[in-house]
Design a protein around this motif. Structure first.
Motif, PDB file in Angstrom:
ATOM      1  N   MET A   1      45.262 -34.699 -14.153  1.00 45.97           N
ATOM      2  CA  MET A   1      44.787 -35.112 -15.472  1.00 45.97           C
ATOM      3  C   MET A   1      45.735 -34.590 -16.544  1.00 45.97           C
ATOM      4  O   MET A   1      46.186 -33.448 -16.499  1.00 45.97           O
ATOM      5  N   SER A   2      46.031 -35.409 -17.522  1.00 47.15           N
ATOM      6  CA  SER A   2      46.928 -35.029 -18.607  1.00 47.15           C
ATOM      7  C   SER A   2      46.144 -34.312 -19.697  1.00 47.15           C
ATOM      8  O   SER A   2      45.469 -34.932 -20.508  1.00 47.15           O
ATOM      9  N   TYR A   3      46.236 -32.961 -19.687  1.00 49.78           N
ATOM     10  CA  TYR A   3      45.525 -32.193 -20.702  1.00 49.78           C
ATOM     11  C   TYR A   3      46.140 -32.385 -22.077  1.00 49.78           C
ATOM     12  O   TYR A   3      45.462 -32.240 -23.094  1.00 49.78           O
ATOM     13  N   ALA A  62      35.424 -18.752 -24.047  1.00 50.91           N
ATOM     14  CA  ALA A  62      34.301 -19.530 -23.518  1.00 50.91           C
ATOM     15  C   ALA A  62      34.434 -21.007 -23.872  1.00 50.91           C
ATOM     16  O   ALA A  62      34.163 -21.888 -23.043  1.00 50.91           O
ATOM     17  N   VAL A  63      34.867 -21.306 -25.112  1.00 49.92           N
ATOM     18  CA  VAL A  63      35.073 -22.693 -25.537  1.00 49.92           C
ATOM     19  C   VAL A  63      36.106 -23.373 -24.638  1.00 49.92           C
ATOM     20  O   VAL A  63      35.903 -24.500 -24.162  1.00 49.92           O
ATOM     21  N   MET A  67      35.476 -26.507 -22.067  1.00 48.78           N
ATOM     22  CA  MET A  67      36.222 -27.751 -22.269  1.00 48.78           C
ATOM     23  C   MET A  67      36.992 -28.173 -21.026  1.00 48.78           C
ATOM     24  O   MET A  67      37.242 -29.363 -20.820  1.00 48.78           O
ATOM     25  N   MET A  68      37.377 -27.225 -20.196  1.00 46.25           N
ATOM     26  CA  MET A  68      38.195 -27.546 -19.020  1.00 46.25           C
ATOM     27  C   MET A  68      37.415 -28.298 -17.952  1.00 46.25           C
ATOM     28  O   MET A  68      37.986 -29.030 -17.144  1.00 46.25           O
ATOM     29  N   VAL A  69      36.086 -28.101 -17.947  1.00 48.09           N
ATOM     30  CA  VAL A  69      35.239 -28.774 -16.954  1.00 48.09           C
ATOM     31  C   VAL A  69      34.677 -30.051 -17.570  1.00 48.09           C
ATOM     32  O   VAL A  69      34.055 -30.009 -18.634  1.00 48.09           O
ATOM     33  N   GLY A 366      31.911 -25.808 -27.565  1.00 46.19           N
ATOM     34  CA  GLY A 366      32.765 -26.257 -26.471  1.00 46.19           C
ATOM     35  C   GLY A 366      32.234 -27.522 -25.825  1.00 46.19           C
ATOM     36  O   GLY A 366      33.003 -28.412 -25.436  1.00 46.19           O
ATOM     37  N   ILE A 367      30.906 -27.635 -25.720  1.00 49.44           N
ATOM     38  CA  ILE A 367      30.288 -28.848 -25.172  1.00 49.44           C
ATOM     39  C   ILE A 367      30.581 -30.042 -26.074  1.00 49.44           C
ATOM     40  O   ILE A 367      30.931 -31.132 -25.598  1.00 49.44           O
ATOM     41  N   LEU A 368      30.442 -29.860 -27.392  1.00 53.89           N
ATOM     42  CA  LEU A 368      30.731 -30.954 -28.327  1.00 53.89           C
ATOM     43  C   LEU A 368      32.179 -31.404 -28.217  1.00 53.89           C
ATOM     44  O   LEU A 368      32.473 -32.610 -28.165  1.00 53.89           O
ATOM     45  N   LEU A 369      33.096 -30.454 -28.183  1.00 50.31           N
ATOM     46  CA  LEU A 369      34.519 -30.795 -28.083  1.00 50.31           C
ATOM     47  C   LEU A 369      34.822 -31.474 -26.753  1.00 50.31           C
ATOM     48  O   LEU A 369      35.650 -32.392 -26.677  1.00 50.31           O
TER      49      LEU A 369
END
Length: 380
Positions: A1-3, A62-63, A67-69, A366-369
């Motif tokens: 995946m392209s981060y 934590a954010v 975001m990584m998952v 982090g969930i929103l982002l």
């Protein structure tokens, strides 16, 4: 995946606004605590600021981890998280650390954390999955009862601590997510209106006829004293009166940082946590409070936009759950300090001092982002 491509899809308006709120909070915490931190065993007037900065940095980590998952993978752990939530809340009743008349904290070495704060994020993740599986099947009144049971079990454990403020947050999250999931507004309004009337009648019967009510005396007083705090101005109404004096004395521009009489002379209670908005009102006045509220409005507005742009129902419900939590916290805390709502101990998100609150609110962001950066099916 392209981060790199995902990072280009971040909501930088939300990120910048949160950074400004966090920086603002550190300034106000410094002003609210520099006198009390410099006396007694605490000789460092910036002790609270340094600790809060550490929590903020941990929150940033934590954010990033959240975001990584991919948020769609959260559903794989929904049952486990719900069970963990119940175990965590139940353990508080056995192993919990008592402070300020409530058993809400668990000590782990030098750290003390509040499970009910983490429970808010967990219930958003798990309830979103619960509602997604019932998509289109919430039109009848009886369809709502399984939802009430799902939220009610952990909420009863929180009430047992007792933590009335967090229980009310659970209710706000539930109704916000039910509305987004397609429950009929008429049903929700009927339940809310009926609940308010029932509680009002019950309280009236308690005060006038001694009818039993499943709350401690101090909880009942805190729920009702805002109606007339001056009837017990040296007791239960003291906090609210001092808060109103602080905000009212700030005027347009405030008295200036480190110059608020109510905060600097310790008339204002727990001024770095529950009543930190009062410090803003006294020291930075109307301009300072409006500036802070505008920033909070941007965060809530961006959350609603993210929910509307989510590519699936689960993402939409996750975002609405986070927005409901943040908006309720802001509304209740500001209303509490202004004297128009009960004192329930609900902190101001991203602004009040506290590690558990900071970490969970940063996870929520982090969930929103996460939802926003994956709002489209990206082609690689």
């Amino acid at each position: 995946m392209s981060y790199n491509r995902l990072l280009r899809n971040l909501d930088y308006t939300l990120i910048l606004t949160v950074i400004l709120i966090l920086a603002f909070s550190l300034v106000i915490i410094s002003s609210a605590t520099h006198v009390t931190s410099a006396v007694g065993d605490q000789s460092d007037s910036y002790d609270y600021v340094k600790k809060q900065l550490i929590w903020i940095l941990m929150g940033v980590v934590a954010v990033i981890l959240v975001m990584m998952v991919h948020y769609e993978n959260f559903v794989n752990y929904s049952k486990f998280l719900y069970g963990l939530n119940l175990v965590m809340l139940a353990s508080v009743l056995v192993l919990g650390h008592t402070a300020m008349g409530a058993q809400r904290w668990i000590a782990m070495g030098p750290f003390i954390f509040q499970p009910s704060e983490f429970a808010k994020v967990i219930i958003i993740i798990t309830f979103a999955d619960f509602l997604t599986k019932r998509d289109g099947r919430l039109k009848r009144f009886r369809d709502l009862f399984p939802c009430f049971a799902y939220i009610g079990i952990p909420m009863l454990l929180i009430l047992k601590q007792p933590d009335l403020g967090t229980s009310l947050v659970f209710i706000a999250i539930m109704f916000g997510m039910l509305f987004a999931a397609g429950a009929r507004p008429a049903h929700l309004l009927l339940i809310i209106g009926g609940g308010v009337c029932f509680i009002s009648i019950w309280l009236y019967a308690h005060f006038n006829f001694g009818v039993w009510i499943p709350l401690e005396d101090y909880q009942i007083t805190r729920l009702t004293i805002f109606l007339d705090p001056w009837k017990d101005w040296q007791g239960a109404g003291y906090h609210m009166i001092q808060s109103q004096i602080a905000i009212g004395s700030g005027g347009l521009w405030g008295k200036g940082l480190f110059n608020g009489s109510q905060s600097q002379l310790n008339f204002l209670p727990i001024q770095h946590t529950d009543f930190i908005f009062s410090v803003v009102g006294e020291e930075l006045g109307f301009v300072g409070t409006v500036t802070l509220l505008v920033m909070f409005f941007i965060v809530v507005y961006r959350g609603i936009q993210i929910a509307s742009e989510a590519k699936d129902t689960y993402g939409n419900l996750l975002a609405i759950g986070v927005v409901s939590k943040l908006a309720f916290h802001i509304m209740v805390n500001v209303g509490m300090t202004a004297g128009i709502m009960p004192v329930t101990g609900v902190p101001l998100p991203l602004f009040s001092y506290g590690g558990s609150s900071m970490l969970t609110n940063m996870c929520s962001l982090g969930i929103l982002l996460n939802i926003y950066m994956r709002r489209q099916k990206l082609m690689f």
